[in-house]
Design a protein around this motif. Structure first.
Motif, PDB file in Angstrom:
ATOM      1  N   ALA A   1       0.708  -1.563  -0.347  1.00  0.00           N
ATOM      2  CA  ALA A   1      -0.132   0.179   0.100  1.00  0.00           C
ATOM      3  C   ALA A   1       0.723   0.965  -0.385  1.00  0.00           C
ATOM      4  N   GLU A   2       0.265   2.579  -0.573  1.00  0.00           N
ATOM      5  CA  GLU A   2       0.997   3.496  -0.603  1.00  0.00           C
ATOM      6  C   GLU A   2       0.978   4.520   0.602  1.00  0.00           C
ATOM      7  N   GLY A   3       0.385   3.859   1.950  1.00  0.00           N
ATOM      8  CA  GLY A   3       0.286   4.172   3.253  1.00  0.00           C
ATOM      9  C   GLY A   3      -0.489   3.255   3.731  1.00  0.00           C
ATOM     10  N   SER A   4       0.182   2.911   5.190  1.00  0.00           N
ATOM     11  CA  SER A   4      -0.622   2.232   5.827  1.00  0.00           C
ATOM     12  C   SER A   4      -0.413   1.921   7.185  1.00  0.00           C
ATOM     13  N   VAL A   5      -1.351   1.614   8.352  1.00  0.00           N
ATOM     14  CA  VAL A   5      -1.215   0.892   9.663  1.00  0.00           C
ATOM     15  C   VAL A   5      -2.285   0.057   9.895  1.00  0.00           C
TER      16      VAL A   5
ATOM     17  N   LEU B   1     -11.497  12.047   6.061  1.00  0.00           N
ATOM     18  CA  LEU B   1     -10.370  12.829   5.867  1.00  0.00           C
ATOM     19  C   LEU B   1     -10.277  14.067   4.740  1.00  0.00           C
ATOM     20  N   ARG B   2     -11.858  13.965   4.356  1.00  0.00           N
ATOM     21  CA  ARG B   2     -11.509  15.393   2.961  1.00  0.00           C
ATOM     22  C   ARG B   2     -11.677  16.520   3.623  1.00  0.00           C
TER      23      ARG B   2
ATOM     24  N   PHE C   1      -6.844   9.473  -3.848  1.00  0.00           N
ATOM     25  CA  PHE C   1      -6.784   8.139  -2.819  1.00  0.00           C
ATOM     26  C   PHE C   1      -7.519   7.477  -1.700  1.00  0.00           C
ATOM     27  N   ILE C   2      -7.627   6.749  -2.178  1.00  0.00           N
ATOM     28  CA  ILE C   2      -8.968   5.171  -1.120  1.00  0.00           C
ATOM     29  C   ILE C   2      -8.702   4.427   0.156  1.00  0.00           C
ATOM     30  N   VAL C   3      -9.314   4.793   0.854  1.00  0.00           N
ATOM     31  CA  VAL C   3      -8.478   4.392   2.810  1.00  0.00           C
ATOM     32  C   VAL C   3      -9.425   3.024   2.632  1.00  0.00           C
ATOM     33  N   ASP C   4      -8.453   1.908   2.385  1.00  0.00           N
ATOM     34  CA  ASP C   4      -9.573   0.941   2.949  1.00  0.00           C
ATOM     35  C   ASP C   4      -9.332   0.488   4.494  1.00  0.00           C
TER      36      ASP C   4
ATOM     37  N   THR D   1      -8.745   7.891  12.678  1.00  0.00           N
ATOM     38  CA  THR D   1      -8.155   8.235  13.527  1.00  0.00           C
ATOM     39  C   THR D   1      -6.390   7.641  12.948  1.00  0.00           C
ATOM     40  N   GLY D   2      -7.062   6.421  12.284  1.00  0.00           N
ATOM     41  CA  GLY D   2      -5.729   5.491  11.682  1.00  0.00           C
ATOM     42  C   GLY D   2      -5.279   5.892  10.674  1.00  0.00           C
ATOM     43  N   SER D   3      -6.467   6.430   9.580  1.00  0.00           N
ATOM     44  CA  SER D   3      -6.743   6.482   8.622  1.00  0.00           C
ATOM     45  C   SER D   3      -5.628   8.020   8.102  1.00  0.00           C
ATOM     46  N   TYR D   4      -5.868   8.899   9.457  1.00  0.00           N
ATOM     47  CA  TYR D   4      -4.607   9.588   8.625  1.00  0.00           C
ATOM     48  C   TYR D   4      -3.716  10.223   8.685  1.00  0.00           C
TER      49      TYR D   4
END
Length: 241
Positions: free
Chosen positions: A25-29, A99-100, A113-116, A132-135
């Motif tokens: 993923a481009e970014g993940s937590v 997020l937006r 940018f799609i956040v799953d 909180t995690g998606s940020y």
């Protein structure tokens, strides 16, 4: 008041955040808040929805789902039902709006940018933990795009985080666990940015109506909890500061 898990009324559950939880993923937590665990991962696409094409702006959206045994009894997959459940739709729209609210869409170019958000264990507060995690996951994705020269700057306008507050046995409690949430007289979900502004307030009287004074106390307690979450986020995204 001391709660069933030993916390005071104004204490968050223990939080652990693991950045880079997914390799591709481009970014993940992985965010763990008490027994609630959510994987938040970001994917970038070089396109935007039809209604935004040729407008020179980007898009941030979210999808939310729960694994079948994230709960005490098995939850049917949305794919098996043939449609997204109303609850999942409502939650993913909340995450997307949140997020937006903190992103300069024009700075993204015509990219999505799609956040799953995938709940692997649910013990209340899955939507707020997802926000909180998606940020953080989105921050990591944006940072990667900046480092690669795809984005010219970090497009955030603020931080965003969320927390739940419940009235449980007549007491206002921060970040309820499942037992408190299940038996709550009133449930709130609060989303805020680090300018002290509310992005969204959801409040539902499950057992009895609540007063304006109670709402003020809920907002004060929720804001204090969210400010702790901002510090935790900064510990991941800006460790050098």
């Amino acid at each position: 008041m001391q709660r069933g898990d030993g916390r005071n009324f104004n204490q968050l559950r223990p939080i652990t955040i693991t950045p880079g939880f997914q390799s591709f993923a481009e970014g993940s937590v992985l965010i763990e808040q008490g027994k609630t665990r959510v994987i938040c991962s970001v994917s970038m696409e070089d396109r935007v929805p039809q209604f935004l094409r040729n407008r020179g702006t980007g898009w941030v959206t979210a999808e939310y789902s729960m694994l079948p045994r994230s709960t005490v009894t098995r939850t049917q997959r949305d794919s098996s039902a043939g449609k997204i459940s109303g609850r999942s739709q409502e939650i993913q729209r909340l995450i997307g709006r949140s997020l937006r609210s903190c992103v300069d869409m024009a700075a993204l170019g015509e990219r999505s940018f799609i956040v799953d958000c995938d709940v692997i264990q649910a013990d209340a507060g899955t939507r707020t933990a997802s926000i909180t995690g998606s940020y953080i996951a989105l921050y990591l994705a944006f940072k990667k795009m900046v480092d690669m020269g795809i984005l010219s700057k970090m497009p955030f306008t603020s931080q965003v985080a969320a927390v739940s507050v419940s009235i449980f046995r007549g007491n206002i409690v921060l970040d309820p666990c499942y037992d408190e949430d299940f038996q709550a007289e009133v449930d709130f979900n609060l989303v805020m940015n680090d300018r002290g502004e509310f992005v969204e307030i959801q409040g539902t009287a499950e057992g009895k109506a609540f007063s304006r004074d109670t709402l003020d106390q809920v907002l004060k307690l929720g804001e204090a909890g969210i400010r702790q979450l901002f510090d935790i986020q900064k510990g991941i995204t800006q460790p050098q500061l």
